[in-house]
Design a protein around this motif. Structure first.
Motif, PDB file in Angstrom:
ATOM      1  N   ASN A 102       0.923  -1.040   0.289  1.00  0.00           N
ATOM      2  CA  ASN A 102       0.106  -0.512  -0.046  1.00  0.00           C
ATOM      3  C   ASN A 102       0.528   1.615  -0.501  1.00  0.00           C
ATOM      4  O   ASN A 102       1.443   1.317   0.415  1.00  0.00           O
ATOM      5  CB  ASN A 102      -0.986  -0.349   1.617  1.00  0.00           C
ATOM      6  CG  ASN A 102      -0.432  -0.219   2.682  1.00  0.00           C
ATOM      7  OD1 ASN A 102       0.434   0.899   3.207  1.00  0.00           O
ATOM      8  ND2 ASN A 102      -0.226  -0.759   3.439  1.00  0.00           N
ATOM      9  N   PRO A 103       0.573   2.599  -0.154  1.00  0.00           N
ATOM     10  CA  PRO A 103       1.299   3.419  -1.007  1.00  0.00           C
ATOM     11  C   PRO A 103       2.086   3.773   0.596  1.00  0.00           C
ATOM     12  O   PRO A 103       3.313   4.654   0.757  1.00  0.00           O
ATOM     13  CB  PRO A 103       0.437   4.213  -1.147  1.00  0.00           C
ATOM     14  CG  PRO A 103      -0.551   3.810  -2.474  1.00  0.00           C
ATOM     15  CD  PRO A 103      -0.696   2.462  -1.569  1.00  0.00           C
ATOM     16  N   LYS A 104       0.822   4.075   2.180  1.00  0.00           N
ATOM     17  CA  LYS A 104       1.600   4.435   3.038  1.00  0.00           C
ATOM     18  C   LYS A 104       2.403   4.141   3.839  1.00  0.00           C
ATOM     19  O   LYS A 104       3.714   4.887   3.886  1.00  0.00           O
ATOM     20  CB  LYS A 104       0.598   4.238   3.933  1.00  0.00           C
ATOM     21  CG  LYS A 104      -0.895   5.462   4.153  1.00  0.00           C
ATOM     22  CD  LYS A 104      -1.631   6.116   4.576  1.00  0.00           C
ATOM     23  CE  LYS A 104      -2.822   7.130   5.117  1.00  0.00           C
ATOM     24  NZ  LYS A 104      -3.770   6.530   4.164  1.00  0.00           N
ATOM     25  N   THR A 105       2.765   2.679   3.474  1.00  0.00           N
ATOM     26  CA  THR A 105       4.283   2.260   3.865  1.00  0.00           C
ATOM     27  C   THR A 105       4.976   2.516   2.516  1.00  0.00           C
ATOM     28  O   THR A 105       5.928   2.481   3.630  1.00  0.00           O
ATOM     29  CB  THR A 105       3.648   0.390   3.824  1.00  0.00           C
ATOM     30  OG1 THR A 105       1.881  -0.041   4.059  1.00  0.00           O
ATOM     31  CG2 THR A 105       4.702  -0.859   4.073  1.00  0.00           C
ATOM     32  N   ALA A 106       5.030   2.549   1.703  1.00  0.00           N
ATOM     33  CA  ALA A 106       5.772   3.006   0.772  1.00  0.00           C
ATOM     34  C   ALA A 106       6.214   4.399   1.564  1.00  0.00           C
ATOM     35  O   ALA A 106       7.645   4.337   1.355  1.00  0.00           O
ATOM     36  CB  ALA A 106       5.924   3.125  -0.562  1.00  0.00           C
ATOM     37  N   MET A 107       5.837   5.217   1.489  1.00  0.00           N
ATOM     38  CA  MET A 107       6.164   6.687   1.638  1.00  0.00           C
ATOM     39  C   MET A 107       6.485   6.087   3.506  1.00  0.00           C
ATOM     40  O   MET A 107       8.100   7.420   3.583  1.00  0.00           O
ATOM     41  CB  MET A 107       4.408   7.163   2.035  1.00  0.00           C
ATOM     42  CG  MET A 107       4.907   9.163   2.410  1.00  0.00           C
ATOM     43  SD  MET A 107       3.521   9.222   3.085  1.00  0.00           S
ATOM     44  CE  MET A 107       3.207   8.565   4.696  1.00  0.00           C
ATOM     45  N   PHE A 108       6.474   5.339   4.483  1.00  0.00           N
ATOM     46  CA  PHE A 108       7.113   5.562   4.907  1.00  0.00           C
ATOM     47  C   PHE A 108       8.454   4.614   5.104  1.00  0.00           C
ATOM     48  O   PHE A 108       9.378   5.205   5.812  1.00  0.00           O
ATOM     49  CB  PHE A 108       6.315   4.860   6.717  1.00  0.00           C
ATOM     50  CG  PHE A 108       5.348   5.578   7.310  1.00  0.00           C
ATOM     51  CD1 PHE A 108       5.909   6.620   8.140  1.00  0.00           C
ATOM     52  CD2 PHE A 108       4.098   5.760   6.778  1.00  0.00           C
ATOM     53  CE1 PHE A 108       4.811   7.415   8.478  1.00  0.00           C
ATOM     54  CE2 PHE A 108       2.872   6.370   7.566  1.00  0.00           C
ATOM     55  CZ  PHE A 108       3.441   7.248   8.127  1.00  0.00           C
ATOM     56  N   GLY A 109       8.576   3.538   4.711  1.00  0.00           N
ATOM     57  CA  GLY A 109       9.586   3.374   3.933  1.00  0.00           C
ATOM     58  C   GLY A 109      10.781   4.329   3.195  1.00  0.00           C
ATOM     59  O   GLY A 109      11.748   4.583   3.439  1.00  0.00           O
ATOM     60  N   ALA A 110      10.496   5.112   2.816  1.00  0.00           N
ATOM     61  CA  ALA A 110      10.862   6.693   2.218  1.00  0.00           C
ATOM     62  C   ALA A 110      11.542   6.319   2.908  1.00  0.00           C
ATOM     63  O   ALA A 110      12.898   7.662   3.239  1.00  0.00           O
ATOM     64  CB  ALA A 110      10.509   6.875   0.532  1.00  0.00           C
ATOM     65  N   ILE A 111      11.030   7.517   3.776  1.00  0.00           N
ATOM     66  CA  ILE A 111      11.753   8.610   4.560  1.00  0.00           C
ATOM     67  C   ILE A 111      11.984   7.724   5.219  1.00  0.00           C
ATOM     68  O   ILE A 111      13.084   8.344   5.798  1.00  0.00           O
ATOM     69  CB  ILE A 111      10.045   9.014   5.507  1.00  0.00           C
ATOM     70  CG1 ILE A 111       9.196  10.070   5.000  1.00  0.00           C
ATOM     71  CG2 ILE A 111      10.508  10.021   7.168  1.00  0.00           C
ATOM     72  CD1 ILE A 111       8.020   9.876   5.456  1.00  0.00           C
ATOM     73  N   SER A 112      12.399   6.590   6.249  1.00  0.00           N
ATOM     74  CA  SER A 112      13.174   5.574   6.750  1.00  0.00           C
ATOM     75  C   SER A 112      14.525   6.065   5.990  1.00  0.00           C
ATOM     76  O   SER A 112      15.639   6.248   6.897  1.00  0.00           O
ATOM     77  CB  SER A 112      12.794   4.586   6.918  1.00  0.00           C
ATOM     78  OG  SER A 112      13.963   4.220   7.996  1.00  0.00           O
ATOM     79  N   LEU A 113      14.584   5.657   4.656  1.00  0.00           N
ATOM     80  CA  LEU A 113      15.464   5.404   4.349  1.00  0.00           C
ATOM     81  C   LEU A 113      16.679   6.886   3.556  1.00  0.00           C
ATOM     82  O   LEU A 113      18.293   6.617   3.941  1.00  0.00           O
ATOM     83  CB  LEU A 113      15.694   4.519   2.574  1.00  0.00           C
ATOM     84  CG  LEU A 113      16.499   5.031   1.333  1.00  0.00           C
ATOM     85  CD1 LEU A 113      17.539   3.729   2.151  1.00  0.00           C
ATOM     86  CD2 LEU A 113      15.947   4.436   0.344  1.00  0.00           C
ATOM     87  N   PHE A 114      15.928   8.054   3.066  1.00  0.00           N
ATOM     88  CA  PHE A 114      15.734   9.309   3.109  1.00  0.00           C
ATOM     89  C   PHE A 114      17.183   9.515   4.639  1.00  0.00           C
ATOM     90  O   PHE A 114      17.444  10.621   4.713  1.00  0.00           O
ATOM     91  CB  PHE A 114      14.986  10.308   2.853  1.00  0.00           C
ATOM     92  CG  PHE A 114      15.150  11.428   2.950  1.00  0.00           C
ATOM     93  CD1 PHE A 114      15.999  11.995   1.927  1.00  0.00           C
ATOM     94  CD2 PHE A 114      14.938  12.409   4.161  1.00  0.00           C
ATOM     95  CE1 PHE A 114      16.511  13.615   2.009  1.00  0.00           C
ATOM     96  CE2 PHE A 114      15.336  14.243   4.099  1.00  0.00           C
ATOM     97  CZ  PHE A 114      16.253  14.362   3.251  1.00  0.00           C
ATOM     98  N   LEU A 115      16.251   9.354   5.651  1.00  0.00           N
ATOM     99  CA  LEU A 115      16.237   9.983   7.587  1.00  0.00           C
ATOM    100  C   LEU A 115      17.444   9.139   7.292  1.00  0.00           C
ATOM    101  O   LEU A 115      18.524  10.455   8.152  1.00  0.00           O
ATOM    102  CB  LEU A 115      15.699  10.078   8.645  1.00  0.00           C
ATOM    103  CG  LEU A 115      14.232  10.945   7.987  1.00  0.00           C
ATOM    104  CD1 LEU A 115      13.341  10.415   9.460  1.00  0.00           C
ATOM    105  CD2 LEU A 115      14.585  12.090   7.847  1.00  0.00           C
TER     106      LEU A 115
END
Length: 297
Positions: free
Chosen positions: A116-129
């Protein structure tokens, strides 16, 4: 026969370097946290969703670690614990490590997006941070641990979001448990490896020293972690529930960790810091197992 043996050895070396580049043990532990969060949030367990979560989670953690090793390759050469990693040791080129990191990033985000898109968003935020904020800060300020606690706390929460496609008090609570857990865990690790970290210029301890103030902060964050871990037993965290028995078990495990935190304050040595670090590793995994078992029984 000789050619076959050489080829087999080469593939084994490549696999070993890939595992070290992606920090396979850490990646698996992160996936474990995400899967635990999924079980807590899911009404029905779907194998497809679990596979997407596991593949996506491993992809993003592996990518984070690969990017990290590229960025810190010159500093890794200075430290005993990291100088034999594939990139600083020269077994994997920067170009190839970047290719692996980019491929894993794409695999991770796409897999989580299909979940789902929300999971991908949080995953991408984690990678960026992790790669763009935490990693550069490690040589600048001890606040890097605070910043790094954000991406580090996402996996447990990510599983719930992956199961429900929603973010609320339940995944927020899971996030806070793992967020506060990271301070005693990483400061204990930083205490043990302080001399090595100094060689690389990393500032990991809150006071910059292995002193009473650092040990006291470890105690305080351990207490906060313990309190938040049992809050679901009071019925104020929505669908995230914990029985009295579950809360008692988690509370006792937390007290073991707190005991070692107090011992570190008393002794202030590496041996006690190691015991605290090992207790923290046991705590986070066992706590998640207790939560999952508690839900289904």
């Amino acid at each position: 026969m000789a050619v076959g043996t050489v080829t087999s050895t080469s593939w084994a070396s490549v696999l070993a370097d890939f595992k070290e580049l992606t920090k396979v043990k850490l990646a698996v532990s992160v996936v474990f946290s995400a899967v635990a969060g999924y079980f807590l949030g899911a009404d029905v367990i779907e194998i497809r969703s679990l596979l997407l979560l596991a593949i996506g989670g491993y992809g993003l953690v592996g990518a984070s670690n690969a990017f990290n090793q590229v960025i810190e390759r010159d500093l890794d050469k200075l430290m005993k614990r990291t100088q034999n990693r594939p990139v600083p040791a020269g077994r994997v080129s920067v170009k190839n490590a970047m290719a692996v990191a980019i491929a894993l990033t794409i695999m991770g985000i796409v897999s989580l997006y299909y979940l789902n898109p929300k999971t991908a968003m949080f995953g991408a935020i984690s990678l960026f941070l992790y790669t763009s904020v935490y990693t550069p800060l490690k040589t600048i300020t001890p606040l890097c641990v605070f910043v790094g606690a954000f991406p580090g706390a996402i996996p447990f929460m990510l599983g719930w979001v992956g199961a429900t496609n929603e973010f609320g008090i339940e995944p927020g609570t899971l996030f806070m448990i793992q967020f506060f857990w990271q301070f005693p865990h990483f400061w204990a690790l930083g205490w043990m490896l302080d001399e090595d970290y100094r060689r690389g210029g990393f500032k990991m301890l809150p006071t910059g020293k292995k002193d009473g103030k650092t040990a006291f902060q470890i105690i305080m964050y351990t207490i906060w972690m313990l309190v938040i871990s049992i809050i679901p037993a009071f019925g104020i965290t929505g669908k995230l529930q914990l029985s009295v028995v579950g809360a008692i078990i988690i509370g006792l495990m937390g007290l073991v960790m707190l005991y070692f935190a107090f011992k570190l304050y008393e002794k202030r040595d590496n041996a006690t810091a190691r015991k605290l670090m090992l207790a923290s590793v046991s705590y986070i995994s066992l706590m998640q197992i207790v939560y999952v078992i508690d839900k289904f029984i």
